[in-house]
Design a protein around this motif. Structure first.
Motif, PDB file in Angstrom:
ATOM      1  N   TYR A 225       0.857  -1.177   0.000  1.00 64.61           N
ATOM      2  CA  TYR A 225       0.000   0.000   0.000  1.00 64.61           C
ATOM      3  C   TYR A 225       0.897   1.232   0.000  1.00 64.61           C
ATOM      4  CZ  TYR A 225      -4.117  -2.786   1.193  1.00 64.61           C
ATOM      5  OH  TYR A 225      -5.144  -3.686   1.156  1.00 64.61           O
ATOM      6  N   ARG A 226       0.339   2.361  -0.379  1.00 65.14           N
ATOM      7  CA  ARG A 226       1.099   3.599  -0.235  1.00 65.14           C
ATOM      8  C   ARG A 226       0.196   4.682   0.324  1.00 65.14           C
ATOM      9  NH1 ARG A 226       2.047   6.194  -6.314  1.00 65.14           N
ATOM     10  NH2 ARG A 226      -0.034   7.112  -6.484  1.00 65.14           N
ATOM     11  N   GLN A 227       0.843   5.670   0.925  1.00 65.36           N
ATOM     12  CA  GLN A 227       0.117   6.803   1.497  1.00 65.36           C
ATOM     13  C   GLN A 227       0.886   8.070   1.154  1.00 65.36           C
ATOM     14  OE1 GLN A 227      -0.136   6.978   5.819  1.00 65.36           O
ATOM     15  NE2 GLN A 227      -2.186   7.857   5.722  1.00 65.36           N
ATOM     16  N   ILE A 228       0.326   8.836   0.228  1.00 65.09           N
ATOM     17  CA  ILE A 228       0.889  10.142  -0.072  1.00 65.09           C
ATOM     18  C   ILE A 228       0.551  11.058   1.094  1.00 65.09           C
ATOM     19  CG2 ILE A 228       0.752  12.109  -1.639  1.00 65.09           C
ATOM     20  CD1 ILE A 228       0.160  10.050  -3.880  1.00 65.09           C
ATOM     21  N   LEU A 229       1.471  11.955   1.437  1.00 66.72           N
ATOM     22  CA  LEU A 229       1.329  12.800   2.618  1.00 66.72           C
ATOM     23  C   LEU A 229      -0.029  13.493   2.644  1.00 66.72           C
ATOM     24  CD1 LEU A 229       2.898  13.783   5.103  1.00 66.72           C
ATOM     25  CD2 LEU A 229       3.621  15.755   3.744  1.00 66.72           C
ATOM     26  N   GLY A 230      -0.753  13.271   3.727  1.00 67.49           N
ATOM     27  CA  GLY A 230      -2.044  13.927   3.900  1.00 67.49           C
ATOM     28  C   GLY A 230      -3.197  13.252   3.197  1.00 67.49           C
ATOM     29  N   GLN A 231      -2.926  12.137   2.517  1.00 67.59           N
ATOM     30  CA  GLN A 231      -3.986  11.462   1.779  1.00 67.59           C
ATOM     31  C   GLN A 231      -4.264  10.082   2.378  1.00 67.59           C
ATOM     32  OE1 GLN A 231      -3.617  11.607  -2.479  1.00 67.59           O
ATOM     33  NE2 GLN A 231      -2.651  13.630  -2.456  1.00 67.59           N
ATOM     34  N   LYS A 232      -5.264   9.419   1.821  1.00 68.07           N
ATOM     35  CA  LYS A 232      -5.656   8.126   2.359  1.00 68.07           C
ATOM     36  C   LYS A 232      -4.683   7.033   1.922  1.00 68.07           C
ATOM     37  CE  LYS A 232      -9.806   8.012   0.539  1.00 68.07           C
ATOM     38  NZ  LYS A 232     -11.140   7.493   0.156  1.00 68.07           N
ATOM     39  N   VAL A 233      -4.716   5.939   2.618  1.00 72.03           N
ATOM     40  CA  VAL A 233      -3.892   4.778   2.282  1.00 72.03           C
ATOM     41  C   VAL A 233      -4.488   4.113   1.043  1.00 72.03           C
ATOM     42  CG1 VAL A 233      -3.075   2.540   3.104  1.00 72.03           C
ATOM     43  CG2 VAL A 233      -3.292   4.454   4.707  1.00 72.03           C
ATOM     44  N   GLU A 234      -3.630   3.871   0.045  1.00 69.55           N
ATOM     45  CA  GLU A 234      -4.104   3.327  -1.235  1.00 69.55           C
ATOM     46  C   GLU A 234      -3.525   1.943  -1.493  1.00 69.55           C
ATOM     47  OE1 GLU A 234      -4.336   6.863  -4.373  1.00 69.55           O
ATOM     48  OE2 GLU A 234      -2.346   6.732  -3.445  1.00 69.55           O
ATOM     49  N   PHE A 235      -4.364   1.057  -1.951  1.00 70.93           N
ATOM     50  CA  PHE A 235      -3.946  -0.286  -2.314  1.00 70.93           C
ATOM     51  C   PHE A 235      -3.111  -0.259  -3.590  1.00 70.93           C
ATOM     52  CE2 PHE A 235      -4.178  -4.786  -2.958  1.00 70.93           C
ATOM     53  CZ  PHE A 235      -4.501  -4.993  -4.294  1.00 70.93           C
ATOM     54  N   LEU A 236      -2.028  -1.004  -3.609  1.00 72.04           N
ATOM     55  CA  LEU A 236      -1.234  -1.168  -4.824  1.00 72.04           C
ATOM     56  C   LEU A 236      -1.403  -2.575  -5.399  1.00 72.04           C
ATOM     57  CD1 LEU A 236       2.146   0.538  -3.862  1.00 72.04           C
ATOM     58  CD2 LEU A 236       0.315   1.466  -5.285  1.00 72.04           C
ATOM     59  N   VAL A 237      -1.094  -3.593  -4.582  1.00 71.98           N
ATOM     60  CA  VAL A 237      -1.048  -4.950  -5.120  1.00 71.98           C
ATOM     61  C   VAL A 237      -1.185  -5.971  -3.996  1.00 71.98           C
ATOM     62  CG1 VAL A 237       1.482  -5.087  -4.953  1.00 71.98           C
ATOM     63  CG2 VAL A 237       0.288  -6.422  -6.716  1.00 71.98           C
ATOM     64  N   SER A 238      -1.781  -7.108  -4.330  1.00 71.11           N
ATOM     65  CA  SER A 238      -1.801  -8.245  -3.408  1.00 71.11           C
ATOM     66  C   SER A 238      -1.116  -9.424  -4.083  1.00 71.11           C
ATOM     67  CB  SER A 238      -3.228  -8.600  -2.993  1.00 71.11           C
ATOM     68  OG  SER A 238      -3.994  -8.969  -4.119  1.00 71.11           O
ATOM     69  N   PHE A 239      -0.550 -10.285  -3.252  1.00 68.87           N
ATOM     70  CA  PHE A 239       0.289 -11.383  -3.754  1.00 68.87           C
ATOM     71  C   PHE A 239      -0.057 -12.621  -2.959  1.00 68.87           C
ATOM     72  CE2 PHE A 239       4.046 -12.244  -6.273  1.00 68.87           C
ATOM     73  CZ  PHE A 239       4.698 -13.299  -5.647  1.00 68.87           C
ATOM     74  N   TYR A 240      -0.430 -13.672  -3.666  1.00 67.29           N
ATOM     75  CA  TYR A 240      -0.819 -14.913  -2.990  1.00 67.29           C
ATOM     76  C   TYR A 240      -0.378 -16.084  -3.852  1.00 67.29           C
ATOM     77  CZ  TYR A 240      -3.857 -18.703  -1.395  1.00 67.29           C
ATOM     78  OH  TYR A 240      -4.334 -19.909  -0.949  1.00 67.29           O
ATOM     79  N   ASN A 241       0.120 -17.115  -3.223  1.00 64.21           N
ATOM     80  CA  ASN A 241       0.524 -18.324  -3.947  1.00 64.21           C
ATOM     81  C   ASN A 241       1.531 -17.999  -5.052  1.00 64.21           C
ATOM     82  OD1 ASN A 241       0.350 -21.114  -4.205  1.00 64.21           O
ATOM     83  ND2 ASN A 241      -1.274 -21.004  -5.744  1.00 64.21           N
ATOM     84  N   ASN A 242       2.466 -17.116  -4.694  1.00 62.94           N
ATOM     85  CA  ASN A 242       3.581 -16.750  -5.573  1.00 62.94           C
ATOM     86  C   ASN A 242       3.178 -16.032  -6.852  1.00 62.94           C
ATOM     87  OD1 ASN A 242       5.825 -17.613  -4.043  1.00 62.94           O
ATOM     88  ND2 ASN A 242       5.324 -19.733  -4.544  1.00 62.94           N
ATOM     89  N   GLU A 243       2.027 -15.379  -6.819  1.00 65.11           N
ATOM     90  CA  GLU A 243       1.673 -14.579  -7.974  1.00 65.11           C
ATOM     91  C   GLU A 243       0.796 -13.411  -7.544  1.00 65.11           C
ATOM     92  OE1 GLU A 243      -0.187 -17.321 -10.622  1.00 65.11           O
ATOM     93  OE2 GLU A 243      -2.119 -17.202  -9.610  1.00 65.11           O
ATOM     94  N   ILE A 244       0.733 -12.400  -8.409  1.00 61.89           N
ATOM     95  CA  ILE A 244      -0.133 -11.260  -8.146  1.00 61.89           C
ATOM     96  C   ILE A 244      -1.582 -11.716  -8.226  1.00 61.89           C
ATOM     97  CG2 ILE A 244      -0.936  -9.059  -9.065  1.00 61.89           C
ATOM     98  CD1 ILE A 244       1.938  -8.496  -9.955  1.00 61.89           C
ATOM     99  N   SER A 245      -2.368 -11.410  -7.185  1.00 64.01           N
ATOM    100  CA  SER A 245      -3.770 -11.798  -7.188  1.00 64.01           C
ATOM    101  C   SER A 245      -4.680 -10.621  -7.538  1.00 64.01           C
ATOM    102  CB  SER A 245      -4.163 -12.388  -5.836  1.00 64.01           C
ATOM    103  OG  SER A 245      -3.690 -11.594  -4.772  1.00 64.01           O
ATOM    104  N   GLU A 246      -4.283  -9.427  -7.142  1.00 68.30           N
ATOM    105  CA  GLU A 246      -5.024  -8.226  -7.514  1.00 68.30           C
ATOM    106  C   GLU A 246      -4.044  -7.069  -7.618  1.00 68.30           C
ATOM    107  OE1 GLU A 246      -8.092  -8.440  -4.167  1.00 68.30           O
ATOM    108  OE2 GLU A 246      -9.174  -7.363  -5.733  1.00 68.30           O
ATOM    109  N   LYS A 247      -4.353  -6.102  -8.454  1.00 65.08           N
ATOM    110  CA  LYS A 247      -3.549  -4.887  -8.507  1.00 65.08           C
ATOM    111  C   LYS A 247      -4.458  -3.709  -8.828  1.00 65.08           C
ATOM    112  CE  LYS A 247      -2.091  -5.683 -13.281  1.00 65.08           C
ATOM    113  NZ  LYS A 247      -0.930  -5.828 -14.196  1.00 65.08           N
TER     114      LYS A 247
END
Lengths: 111, 113
Positions: free
Chosen positions: B35-57
């Motif tokens: 996840y990332r959080q730009i200063l003063g902004q909400k926490v944003e999802f980048l990517v999830s990883f499960y079973n050795n591969e990207i599951s969502e981005k």
């Protein structure tokens, strides 16, 4: 409003008082979680409530979930100065647990 | 109590440079996230990883981003050619199950100059 919007944006109370924060969301969810973030630090998981649950307690925390209104509340009882932090709700609605965070409520507890 | 460890805590890089942010998730967890959080902004999802591969981005996670779990322990986020707007706090998180709360690391503050 966007998924996971908290209300109020800021809350200032005296030590010993209760603090209530609200969260609204728009889409269906698997669960809703609350996190705390101290300034410049990582997020700390507080509590998770599943979509089929209505209320959950953990120590001084009480969370409610109303899926018909797509809203949740976090109550912190007998607040302490150490509770000063930002509080975020986050919804999980996908298969792999992706969380969508709200803007957060900044809680200040005065000693 | 088990922790998610992120290194470095702060990185300054020049625009256009590649950066690798490192994370050591909790050993018995199965789901990994950035996840990332730009200063003063909400926490944003980048990517999830499960079973050795990207599951969502997310839409943010474009071709400039990649993730790896090279050795069963580390979990890395690479930004190939950094932009000024990539400046943010980047958080790694892990979870044993998608219906459990996450454990977040303390974050890496990335500053692109």
């Amino acid at each position: 409003s966007q998924q996971g919007e908290e209300d109020p944006q800021a809350l200032s109370i005296q030590e010993g008082e209760n603090a209530t924060m609200n969260c609204s969301y728009k889409t269906s969810i698997n669960n809703l979680q609350w996190y705390r973030q101290n300034s410049g630090r990582g997020l700390v998981h507080l509590i998770l409530i599943r979509s089929n649950e209505r209320e959950k307690h953990s120590g001084r925390l009480r969370v409610t979930l109303d899926t018909s209104k797509k809203s949740s509340s976090l109550l912190i009882t007998a607040s302490r100065a150490a509770d000063t932090a930002s509080y975020f709700c986050a919804t999980s609605g996908t298969s792999y647990g992706k969380l969508t965070f709200g803007q957060g409520t900044i809680l200040t507890v005065h000693p | 109590e088990p922790e998610v460890t992120q290194t470095p805590s702060h990185q300054v890089t020049q625009m256009g440079q590649e950066v690798i942010l490192r994370c050591v998730p909790i050993s018995n967890h199965l789901y990994f996230y950035w996840y990332r959080q730009i200063l003063g902004q909400k926490v944003e999802f980048l990517v999830s990883f499960y079973n050795n591969e990207i599951s969502e981005k997310s839409e943010i996670f474009d071709d400039q981003f990649s993730v790896e779990r090279p050795d069963g322990s580390n979990f890395t986020l690479k930004i190939r050619s950094t932009k000024l707007e990539d400046s943010a706090m980047y958080f790694c998180a892990s979870s044993p199950d998608r219906n459990y709360g996450y454990t977040f690391g303390s974050g890496t503050r990335l500053t692109v100059v």
